[in-house]
Design an enzyme around this catalytic site. Structure first.
Site, PDB file in Angstrom:
ATOM      1  CG  HIS A  39      -1.029  -2.204   5.934  1.00 44.08           C
ATOM      2  ND1 HIS A  39       0.256  -2.141   6.652  1.00 44.08           N
ATOM      3  CD2 HIS A  39      -0.179  -2.250   4.697  1.00 44.08           C
ATOM      4  CE1 HIS A  39       1.353  -2.021   6.225  1.00 44.08           C
ATOM      5  NE2 HIS A  39       0.885  -1.992   5.019  1.00 44.08           N
TER       6      HIS A  39
HETATM    7  N1  UDP Z   1       2.310   6.121   7.749  1.00 41.01           N
HETATM    8  C1  UDP Z   1       1.925   7.446   7.841  1.00 41.01           C
HETATM    9  N2  UDP Z   1       0.694   7.582   8.596  1.00 41.01           N
HETATM   10  C2  UDP Z   1      -0.221   6.232   8.795  1.00 41.01           C
HETATM   11  C3  UDP Z   1       0.337   5.255   8.837  1.00 41.01           C
HETATM   12  C4  UDP Z   1       1.670   4.979   8.325  1.00 41.01           C
HETATM   13  O1  UDP Z   1       2.456   8.334   7.689  1.00 41.01           O
HETATM   14  O2  UDP Z   1      -1.181   6.796   9.343  1.00 41.01           O
HETATM   15  C5  UDP Z   1       3.822   5.921   7.379  1.00 41.01           C
HETATM   16  C6  UDP Z   1       4.633   5.591   8.236  1.00 41.01           C
HETATM   17  O3  UDP Z   1       5.320   6.305   9.213  1.00 41.01           O
HETATM   18  C7  UDP Z   1       5.707   4.754   7.375  1.00 41.01           C
HETATM   19  C8  UDP Z   1       4.978   4.582   6.185  1.00 41.01           C
HETATM   20  O4  UDP Z   1       3.757   5.264   6.359  1.00 41.01           O
HETATM   21  O5  UDP Z   1       6.881   5.804   7.100  1.00 41.01           O
HETATM   22  C9  UDP Z   1       4.822   2.990   6.370  1.00 41.01           C
HETATM   23  O6  UDP Z   1       3.935   2.500   5.152  1.00 41.01           O
HETATM   24  P1  UDP Z   1       2.962   1.173   5.612  1.00 41.01           P
HETATM   25  O7  UDP Z   1       2.870   0.868   6.953  1.00 41.01           O
HETATM   26  O8  UDP Z   1       1.744   1.614   4.793  1.00 41.01           O
HETATM   27  O9  UDP Z   1       3.946   0.299   4.669  1.00 41.01           O
HETATM   28  P2  UDP Z   1       4.923  -0.850   4.784  1.00 41.01           P
HETATM   29  O10 UDP Z   1       6.108   0.170   5.509  1.00 41.01           O
HETATM   30  O11 UDP Z   1       4.488  -1.714   5.685  1.00 41.01           O
HETATM   31  O12 UDP Z   1       5.320  -1.120   3.379  1.00 41.01           O
END
Ligand code: UDP
Length: 362
Positions: A205
């Site tokens: 993403h």
């Molecule tokens: N996550 C979730 N469902 C999904 C994808 C991600 O619950 O389909 C959770 C993941 O386990 C983590 C968080 O969302 O705890 C991460 O979010 P994301 O990847 O959107 O953001 P980033 O960590 O890159 O800022």
């Protein structure tokens, strides 16, 4: 102590869940007011986390998603400022690196309300990332910097931020993984027709991969290739990625059929998918760490990572989607790797309590 928490995006719900629970455990000592900016608004990107993780309902629900960076941040600041004037909190608490983080921090500091930043000191050293700008700004206006790792504390010191305002308290995402994985009872893996350790879990993403057409196509084709050459790939697809793939004409039925492409899942299903995966391919910050928590090797689909200790211990390797083959090779190498897991890089699972203590002490 009155704390005004600003959240808005999926990773912030996961982080805030553990801290909100730790606040509630202190009873009348802490009064938490939650503001949801609406940055993420689909039910499976927002509501499901409040329900499953039992996060208290936000007292303020702004609806400021789906805007460009400037409009979103500006309108968030405007609304948060009004709330701050009414609520007069002792602290504004912000998480991570989104527009909601920066808007909350800037609105507060201008009204002289102290800011506490959870996940302070993370750096990719890549200023082309919107997240890097958000986190640098938030750190530099914060009164209390709640850092997850030694590396984060060192990064802050390099920018002249030192002393008692910096507290290394471990990572609240580790608290969340420990707590909620015990409560994850469904059978998402079986329902997908998969077996534990018989699939790859992927997420995609980041703007650098999704907004750059060649990168998006390479990353997506690499996932398809991994599913053909290695093992089935499950991709819970982020709404912005789905939109971009559709616009590029990449979501044709034949390609999609070769992947297990599913809607974003709630956290309880996600931790099961992570725990049972044989390998994780991701450009997410949080998912890289969760792979490590569950002892699953990870390939990060980026040029760099903020979580450098994971690369150092061999749990993670970088493979930016510059070529399909590079990603497939990295995935194959990760499957064959023997990483050193379980080194306690992210605290003891009680980071949320450490954060509440730091706020009460400050
Ligand atoms: N996550 C979730 N469902 C999904 C994808 C991600 O619950 O389909 C959770 C993941 O386990 C983590 C968080 O969302 O705890 C991460 O979010 P994301 O990847 O959107 O953001 P980033 O960590 O890159 O800022």
């Amino acid at each position: 102590m009155k704390v005004l928490t600003v959240v808005g995006a999926r990773p912030q719900f996961v982080k805030a869940a553990t801290v909100s629970r730790a606040f509630a455990e202190r009873g009348p000592q802490v009064n938490e007011i939650i503001v949801h900016t609406g940055q993420h608004f689909d039910a499976n990107m927002s509501e499901v986390f409040f329900t499953e993780m039992q996060i208290p309902r936000p007292q303020y629900q702004l609806e400021l998603g789906g805007l460009g960076h400037g409009a979103m941040t500006g309108r968030m600041m405007e609304s948060i400022e009004t709330i701050l004037r009414d609520e007069k909190p002792d602290w504004v608490l912000v998480y991570g690196d989104t527009n909601s983080t920066m808007a909350g921090a800037l609105a507060a500091v201008k009204l002289h309300v102290p800011v506490a930043h959870v996940e302070a000191g993370l750096r990719s050293f890549n200023r082309a990332m919107p997240e890097e700008i958000n986190r640098v700004v938030a750190d530099h206006v914060s009164t209390l910097l709640l850092s997850p790792t030694d590396v984060a504390v060192q990064n802050l010191a390099r920018e002249g931020i030192t002393g008692s305002k910096v507290v290394r308290c471990g990572d609240v995402m580790y608290d969340a993984a420990l707590h909620y994985s015990q409560r994850a009872g469904g059978d998402v893996v079986g329902k997908l027709g998969l077996q534990a350790k018989g699939f790859i879990l992927a997420t995609l993403h980041r703007a650098e991969n999704v907004d750059v057409p060649e990168r998006l196509e390479t990353a997506f084709r690499a996932l398809v290739e991994c599913s053909e050459q290695l093992m089935p790939v499950v991709l819970p697809i982020h709404p912005r990625t789905r939109k971009a793939l559709r616009e590029r004409g990449l979501l044709d039925a034949a390609t999609v059929a070769r992947l297990k492409l599913i809607e974003p899942v709630g956290y309880l299903d996600m931790v099961q998918l992570e725990r049972d995966a044989r390998l994780v391919l991701t450009d997410s910050g949080g998912v890289q760490k969760e792979a490590y928590f569950f002892g699953v090797p990870c390939v990060t689909l980026r040029e760099e990572t903020e979580w450098v200790e994971l690369v150092e211990c061999g749990a993670n390797r970088l493979a930016a989607p510059r070529s399909v083959q590079a990603v497939v090779d990295a995935a194959r190498a990760a499957l064959d790797s023997q990483a050193a897991f379980g080194q306690g890089l992210y605290g003891d699972g009680r980071s949320a309590q450490a954060i509440v203590d730091a706020l009460l002490r400050a």
